[in-house]
Write an enzyme that holds these catalytic residues in place. Structure first.
Site, PDB file in Angstrom:
ATOM      1  N   ASP A 155     -21.409   4.623   9.493  1.00 53.28           N
ATOM      2  CA  ASP A 155     -22.292   4.664   8.177  1.00 53.28           C
ATOM      3  C   ASP A 155     -22.960   5.503   7.987  1.00 53.28           C
ATOM      4  O   ASP A 155     -23.558   6.025   8.343  1.00 53.28           O
ATOM      5  CB  ASP A 155     -23.063   3.326   8.448  1.00 53.28           C
ATOM      6  CG  ASP A 155     -23.435   3.055   6.883  1.00 53.28           C
ATOM      7  OD1 ASP A 155     -23.903   4.041   6.073  1.00 53.28           O
ATOM      8  OD2 ASP A 155     -24.289   2.015   6.720  1.00 53.28           O
ATOM      9  N   ASN A 162     -14.303   3.826   5.162  1.00 53.74           N
ATOM     10  CA  ASN A 162     -14.973   4.223   6.478  1.00 53.74           C
ATOM     11  C   ASN A 162     -12.722   4.643   7.181  1.00 53.74           C
ATOM     12  O   ASN A 162     -12.899   5.366   7.866  1.00 53.74           O
ATOM     13  CB  ASN A 162     -14.794   3.075   6.745  1.00 53.74           C
ATOM     14  CG  ASN A 162     -15.490   2.692   8.512  1.00 53.74           C
ATOM     15  OD1 ASN A 162     -16.309   3.429   8.895  1.00 53.74           O
ATOM     16  ND2 ASN A 162     -14.665   2.279   9.270  1.00 53.74           N
ATOM     17  N   ASP A 196       0.703  -1.070  -0.276  1.00 56.96           N
ATOM     18  CA  ASP A 196      -0.302  -0.250   0.251  1.00 56.96           C
ATOM     19  C   ASP A 196       0.697   0.928   0.050  1.00 56.96           C
ATOM     20  O   ASP A 196      -0.061   2.558  -0.349  1.00 56.96           O
ATOM     21  CB  ASP A 196      -0.768   0.251   1.290  1.00 56.96           C
ATOM     22  CG  ASP A 196      -2.498  -0.743   1.143  1.00 56.96           C
ATOM     23  OD1 ASP A 196      -2.032  -1.515   0.178  1.00 56.96           O
ATOM     24  OD2 ASP A 196      -2.730  -0.218   1.678  1.00 56.96           O
ATOM     25  N   ARG A 229     -24.522   6.433   5.410  1.00 60.84           N
ATOM     26  CA  ARG A 229     -26.023   6.288   4.932  1.00 60.84           C
ATOM     27  C   ARG A 229     -27.083   5.941   6.316  1.00 60.84           C
ATOM     28  O   ARG A 229     -27.629   7.626   6.181  1.00 60.84           O
ATOM     29  CB  ARG A 229     -26.378   5.107   4.347  1.00 60.84           C
ATOM     30  CG  ARG A 229     -25.823   4.527   3.092  1.00 60.84           C
ATOM     31  CD  ARG A 229     -25.650   3.198   2.481  1.00 60.84           C
ATOM     32  NE  ARG A 229     -24.811   2.174   3.498  1.00 60.84           N
ATOM     33  CZ  ARG A 229     -24.546   1.097   3.112  1.00 60.84           C
ATOM     34  NH1 ARG A 229     -25.210   0.351   2.524  1.00 60.84           N
ATOM     35  NH2 ARG A 229     -24.298   0.536   4.362  1.00 60.84           N
ATOM     36  N   HIS A 243      -9.510   8.462  -2.209  1.00 61.74           N
ATOM     37  CA  HIS A 243     -10.215   7.597  -1.754  1.00 61.74           C
ATOM     38  C   HIS A 243     -11.238   7.457  -0.802  1.00 61.74           C
ATOM     39  O   HIS A 243     -10.570   7.846   0.912  1.00 61.74           O
ATOM     40  CB  HIS A 243      -8.788   6.086  -1.327  1.00 61.74           C
ATOM     41  CG  HIS A 243      -9.307   5.136  -1.298  1.00 61.74           C
ATOM     42  ND1 HIS A 243      -9.218   4.104  -2.247  1.00 61.74           N
ATOM     43  CD2 HIS A 243      -9.858   4.716   0.493  1.00 61.74           C
ATOM     44  CE1 HIS A 243      -9.900   2.897  -1.356  1.00 61.74           C
ATOM     45  NE2 HIS A 243     -10.426   3.207  -0.201  1.00 61.74           N
ATOM     46  N   LEU A 244     -12.419   7.387  -0.528  1.00 64.41           N
ATOM     47  CA  LEU A 244     -13.164   7.984   0.753  1.00 64.41           C
ATOM     48  C   LEU A 244     -14.021   6.803   1.012  1.00 64.41           C
ATOM     49  O   LEU A 244     -14.865   6.144   0.137  1.00 64.41           O
ATOM     50  CB  LEU A 244     -14.391   9.335   0.479  1.00 64.41           C
ATOM     51  CG  LEU A 244     -14.131  10.190  -0.518  1.00 64.41           C
ATOM     52  CD1 LEU A 244     -14.984  11.581  -0.800  1.00 64.41           C
ATOM     53  CD2 LEU A 244     -12.466  10.729   0.473  1.00 64.41           C
TER      54      LEU A 244
END
Length: 408
Positions: A283, A211, A148, A285, A208-209
């Site tokens: 979360d 958690n 990474d 949402r 890069h979105l």
């Protein structure tokens, strides 16, 4: 060539078997709750046929044995035998300063991964367990470690060094490393293709979105700045991570709350971010729904998240001396139209404007900017597994050529 891509976590193991002839995923699977009760393996074939099996997975080796069984299953499998797996690519989170590219795994590479355990204690040990287990089950199959951190090795010293005593860097390697490199690399490359320009001529900001979230400034196909640092805790606010804060806050909270170093680490990594601010959820949402119903803390959490990213975009435009495109990727970046809208609101002064209808489209590569915008806004689904598979194929083929060129 068929490449098995492995992403081993502490209690999970994600995998894909990719046919490199046409770069298609033959099967995508996940082992969950490794070492915990009620373990399960799920696998979806290229034709949608799905295997779901509850089975005891006490360790990573047993999990990988179940992966091989699933891949070769007479009803749900995609290969006849394990011999069809030509190579394995492993995601490894931290390569320290030793790796600026992917590497064929040998004893030296294994030791270097272990040397980075203290830099990534939650990630590198399970990554290594995945490698060791594969070696036991598939002896002789070439394996490649894809780091990474590798993509960020082009960040200059003045950007990766912290203003701490230099001896701390020399003794402990304390510096910015950056993460999500495989994802940033993939979407930056795709962005250049979508813009119809050579990579070396393109300046993009990749967001890069998920958690975990990170932003990277990419110039000429190379990372020159990124938000995550020594650990993935630095940078923008995230799902459960606080991101960058005044360092003096840490000893202050420890003293006031009577916390140990482990407890303050847990607070900042697992109890902060939008979860901590909203006191509700990590979360997005759930937060969107709560905010729409008047929950002020949920609204504040979303505002903080968007503002921190907006601010970084401004900084990185300065770092790049202009930008061709802003790229959104990963779970939230790809799928949340409301988050993208929040981040990019009131940026028309620097040429960023989005089309409301295009912004609602999900699950595909798309330019969501308006025709008169001078900066393109691209949504690009990431594909870290394909990047890992490509690196694995290239390194293995190079190794074969090198061996065949050595005189007997």
């Amino acid at each position: 060539m068929k490449v098995l891509v492995i992403n081993a976590g502490s209690s999970s193991l994600k995998y894909q078997l990719i046919d490199m002839t046409n770069e298609s995923a033959l099967a995508i699977g996940l082992c969950e709750r490794i070492g915990i009760d009620n373990s399960i393996i799920t696998q979806k074939r290229f034709d949608g046929k799905k295997l779901e099996k509850q089975t005891d997975l006490p360790n990573h080796k047993i999990a990988l044995e179940e992966v091989v069984k699933a891949l070769t299953d007479s009803e749900f499998g995609v290969i006849k035998s394990m011999d069809e797996i030509n190579a394995v690519g492993h995601r490894v989170v931290h390569g320290g300063e030793k790796f600026n590219s992917s590497a064929l795994i040998n004893e030296g590479v294994e030791q270097a991964i272990k040397d980075c355990f203290e830099l990534a204690p939650l990630h590198n040990p399970p990554n290594m367990m995945g490698i060791s287990s594969c070696q036991e089950i598939m002896p002789g199959v070439p394996m490649v470690a894809v780091f990474d951190t590798a993509f960020h090795h082009t960040i200059p010293p003045y950007a990766y060094m912290y203003a701490l005593p230099y001896e701390l860097y020399e003794k402990y390697g304390i510096r910015k490393y950056g993460f999500h490199g495989t994802s940033h690399f993939y979407v930056a490359k795709r962005a250049a293709a979508m813009l119809g320009k050579p990579e070396q001529d393109v300046k993009v900001i990749t967001c890069h979105l998920g958690n975990g979230s990170s932003i990277t400034a990419v110039k000429g196909g190379k990372s020159i700045e990124t938000t995550m640092g020594f650990t993935p805790l630095e940078g923008v606010a995230m799902g459960t991570r606080c991101g960058s804060i005044d360092p003096a806050v840490v000893p202050f909270i420890m003293e006031k709350e009577g916390l140990s170093t482990r407890e303050i680490d847990t607070l900042m990594n697992k109890k902060s971010g939008v979860l901590g601010v909203s006191s509700l959820s990590n979360d997005f949402r759930d937060l969107d729904e709560a905010a729409s119903k008047g929950n002020q803390k949920a609204e504040l959490a979303l505002e903080i998240f968007a503002y921190k990213i907006k601010k970084v975009i401004g900084e990185y435009i300065a770092v790049l001396n202009g930008v061709d495109a802003i790229v959104f990727t990963a779970g939230i970046g790809e799928n949340s139209a409301t988050i993208r809208k929040r981040i990019l609101a009131d940026l028309d002064g620097i040429g960023i404007k989005i089309d409301e209808e295009k912004n609602k489209i999900r699950g595909q590569e798309i330019d969501i900017s308006t025709p008169d915008a001078t900066v393109r806004v691209l949504v690009i689904p990431t594909n870290e597994e394909l990047t890992i598979a490509r690196d694995t194929k290239e390194i293995c083929e190079t190794e074969v050529k090198l061996r065949s060129s050595v005189p007997i």
